[in-house]
Design a protein around this motif. Sequence first.
Motif, mmCIF file in Angstrom:
data_model
loop_
_atom_site.group_PDB
_atom_site.id
_atom_site.type_symbol
_atom_site.label_atom_id
_atom_site.label_comp_id
_atom_site.label_asym_id
_atom_site.label_seq_id
_atom_site.Cartn_x
_atom_site.Cartn_y
_atom_site.Cartn_z
ATOM 1 N N LEU A 76 0.825 -1.209 0.000
ATOM 2 C CA LEU A 76 0.000 0.000 0.000
ATOM 3 C C LEU A 76 0.859 1.259 0.000
ATOM 4 O O LEU A 76 0.516 2.263 -0.652
ATOM 5 C CB LEU A 76 -0.926 -0.007 1.214
ATOM 6 N N LYS A 131 -8.442 -1.607 3.968
ATOM 7 C CA LYS A 131 -7.557 -2.209 2.968
ATOM 8 C C LYS A 131 -6.585 -3.192 3.617
ATOM 9 O O LYS A 131 -6.411 -4.320 3.133
ATOM 10 C CB LYS A 131 -6.772 -1.114 2.237
ATOM 11 N N VAL A 248 -11.889 -0.937 -2.225
ATOM 12 C CA VAL A 248 -12.131 -1.651 -0.969
ATOM 13 C C VAL A 248 -13.219 -2.708 -1.156
ATOM 14 O O VAL A 248 -13.104 -3.833 -0.645
ATOM 15 C CB VAL A 248 -12.528 -0.661 0.144
ATOM 16 N N TYR A 251 -11.756 -5.794 -2.708
ATOM 17 C CA TYR A 251 -10.996 -6.590 -1.738
ATOM 18 C C TYR A 251 -11.930 -7.393 -0.845
ATOM 19 O O TYR A 251 -11.690 -8.576 -0.568
ATOM 20 C CB TYR A 251 -10.116 -5.695 -0.877
#
Length: 256
Positions: A76, A131, A248, A251
């Motif tokens: 990230l 995340k 998001v 994910y």
Amino acid sequence: MNRPLLRREWQIFLLALGFLTRLPVPPDPDFSAAKLNAASRYFPAVGLVVGGLGWLTYAAAVALFDQAMVAVLLSLALTALLTGAFHEDGFADSCDGLGGGQQREDVLRIMRDSRLGSFGVVGLLLLIMLKVHALSAIATTAGTTVVGAAIMWGHVVSRWLTVSFLVDQTYIGGDGKSKPMASAMSVKHLGLAGVAVLPLFLLGLPGGWWLLLPLLLGWRLLWAGYLRRRMGGYSGDTLGAAQQVAEVLIYLGFLL
């Protein structure tokens, strides 16, 4: 093979890459406003680059440290560095503007303010935590390869969803770093932008794709409707928010 056409499209892609990332790109000797306006159709392709480098960083960090959460954080950090936290900044500004402003003028004024308010701080913190924990959970339940697939799907599809706002929504933002490269896109070019999604099928579908698809569509429709009611259209910052939330959601879709 139409070499002038391929050369022009490559230059347009480089314009998109230079706009969305901090990667060095050569100057365009034939720069034009038309090419700049066309660059948004390559935003999902830029997602392939950013997502691919994020995946490589994650895989290298796992091999080195054998800690999924550390690898996720490094991945990230790398993608934020590559993009200059461009979309994250738009998300935070959207939280501040829509959370603190009442009238359209107030919302836009707050979004243009370079200072970060309480809504932006809390929103950005929650976003990053989601995340980190989502990708770490994917690593625990499915393994490194699936995390890589999630990163790729997240970066590419979220950008495709974002540019879809240019097709049927009205741009109402001002100038500045958050201004999109183009304020309109044809359905044809949206389809061309979606070509970048095709290689992702080689990585496999998210486990909950059957639920993720309507979830992403629902988010897109809800966000577009909300922006029309609150602001009369979208700004560059709200496009950043659209991308970040969609990432998001993707994910989370891998956890279904």
